[in-house]
Design an enzyme around this catalytic site. Sequence first.
Site, PDB file in Angstrom:
ATOM      1  N   GLY A   1      51.636  17.408 -39.665  1.00 22.29           N
ATOM      2  CA  GLY A   1      50.812  17.099 -38.492  1.00 22.29           C
ATOM      3  C   GLY A   1      51.659  17.270 -37.239  1.00 22.29           C
TER       4      GLY A   1
ATOM      5  N   GLY B   1      50.228  17.758 -33.306  1.00 19.28           N
ATOM      6  CA  GLY B   1      49.395  16.766 -32.628  1.00 19.28           C
ATOM      7  C   GLY B   1      50.133  16.108 -31.465  1.00 19.28           C
ATOM      8  CD  GLN B   2      48.793  11.314 -27.702  1.00 22.60           C
ATOM      9  OE1 GLN B   2      48.060  10.794 -28.549  1.00 22.60           O
ATOM     10  NE2 GLN B   2      49.058  10.743 -26.547  1.00 22.60           N
TER      11      GLN B   2
ATOM     12  CG  ASP C   1      49.454  20.926 -37.437  1.00 20.73           C
ATOM     13  OD1 ASP C   1      49.848  19.937 -36.791  1.00 20.73           O
ATOM     14  OD2 ASP C   1      48.244  21.198 -37.578  1.00 20.73           O
ATOM     15  CB  ILE C   2      45.752  22.766 -40.712  1.00 20.01           C
ATOM     16  CG1 ILE C   2      45.308  21.761 -39.652  1.00 20.01           C
ATOM     17  CG2 ILE C   2      45.866  22.085 -42.060  1.00 20.01           C
ATOM     18  CD1 ILE C   2      43.891  21.259 -39.875  1.00 20.01           C
ATOM     19  NE  ARG C   3      45.574  21.846 -34.749  1.00 25.51           N
ATOM     20  CZ  ARG C   3      45.958  21.117 -33.708  1.00 25.51           C
ATOM     21  NH1 ARG C   3      45.775  21.537 -32.484  1.00 25.51           N
ATOM     22  NH2 ARG C   3      46.552  19.955 -33.883  1.00 25.51           N
TER      23      ARG C   3
ATOM     24  CG  ASN D   1      44.462  20.819 -45.828  1.00 29.17           C
ATOM     25  OD1 ASN D   1      44.649  19.607 -45.723  1.00 29.17           O
ATOM     26  ND2 ASN D   1      43.258  21.352 -45.979  1.00 29.17           N
TER      27      ASN D   1
ATOM     28  CE1 TYR E   1      43.539   6.497 -37.036  1.00 27.13           C
ATOM     29  CE2 TYR E   1      42.993   4.775 -35.449  1.00 27.13           C
ATOM     30  CZ  TYR E   1      43.892   5.683 -35.969  1.00 27.13           C
ATOM     31  OH  TYR E   1      45.144   5.780 -35.417  1.00 27.13           O
TER      32      TYR E   1
ATOM     33  CE  LYS F   1      46.215   5.913 -39.325  1.00 24.91           C
ATOM     34  NZ  LYS F   1      47.315   6.756 -39.798  1.00 24.91           N
TER      35      LYS F   1
HETATM   36  C1  AKB Z   1      42.798   5.677 -31.170  1.00 26.35           C
HETATM   37  O1  AKB Z   1      42.360   5.332 -30.056  1.00 26.35           O
HETATM   38  O2  AKB Z   1      42.078   5.940 -32.138  1.00 26.35           O
HETATM   39  C2  AKB Z   1      44.301   5.731 -31.369  1.00 26.35           C
HETATM   40  C3  AKB Z   1      44.823   4.451 -31.915  1.00 26.35           C
HETATM   41  C4  AKB Z   1      44.845   3.228 -31.081  1.00 26.35           C
HETATM   42  O3  AKB Z   1      45.229   4.415 -33.041  1.00 26.35           O
HETATM   43  N1  AKB Z   1      44.942   6.052 -30.139  1.00 26.35           N
END
Ligand code: AKB
Length: 314
Positions: A9, A12-13, A35-37, A53, A143, A147
Amino acid sequence: MKDTIIVIGSNGQIGTELVSELRKIYGDGQVIACDIRRPDYDIKNAGPFEFVNVLEKDILKNIFQKYKPTQVYLLAALLSATGEQNPKLAWDLNMNGLLNVLDLALEYKTQRIYWPSSIAVFGPNSPKDYTPQYCVMDPNTVYGISKLAGERWCEYYYQKYAIDVRSIRYPGLISWKAAPGGGTTDYAIHIFHEALKKESYRSFLSAETELPMMYMDDAIRGTIELMDAPAEKISIRSSYNLTGMSFTPEILAEEIKKHIPDFKLTYTEYDQRQAIASSWPRSIDDGQARMDWAWKPEFDLAKMTVDMFNNLKR
Ligand code: AKB
């Protein structure tokens, strides 16, 4: 033996900045960006790159076989806002990606694994202010659920198989180098770009929505400090609370006005991201990280704002 580090990854940011920092420390050739890109950073600075991937375990296994990494950073994930648009994909990527890496780390005896968690593991019934390391956790985004489950898997692999996995619950991360990846805290990045372009910004979060945040320089330094800490200092094998500052859109706008006096902040009527933000902590207690591996943020709101504008104006 020289360290060989795989970053999955990498475009990414976080990955963009982490790869260049790790390459400064370990050397370009020792840090394999995956990365995939294809990466769009300056090819002159680029070290090895592999298309991967994380869900394709056989291809990932070939990478482990080829490089025999001593450290792996797994950053590939769908964040809170994009995750809600595609919950099944978010679960698949965030969960099976982690399990693939943990299994391969076990098979190839990888010395250290880093995997980021998030303040999204907290939910509506978690304490909102100075949210402690241990408390009620009832995330209501896919998400956040992935996590929290991932944190439990990390601790499980540590306890059962002695995998040295380390993790941080990142707050919103603010940076200027790479675009944010579809999170709820992304407003705090867009606002700087729009302030410079239009002297105004329409926020999708309400004026009083306070969230924990951190400048990327602190996040990268903290991540590497955690990975460098002696194993006996690491008392948390799920994920460490960590924070840099907390602010609302209104407070951030006041800081921006010190640089752009005519800046105007308006608000959208309703955005689904508001519900996500309202379920998250306002501030975080990161005392355990301070105690275990001497964590200390260097950027507050004022210092971060100066640095963002200095870099974005260039
Ligand atoms: C999001 O906003 O989804 C992320 C995070 C807080 O994990 N930046």
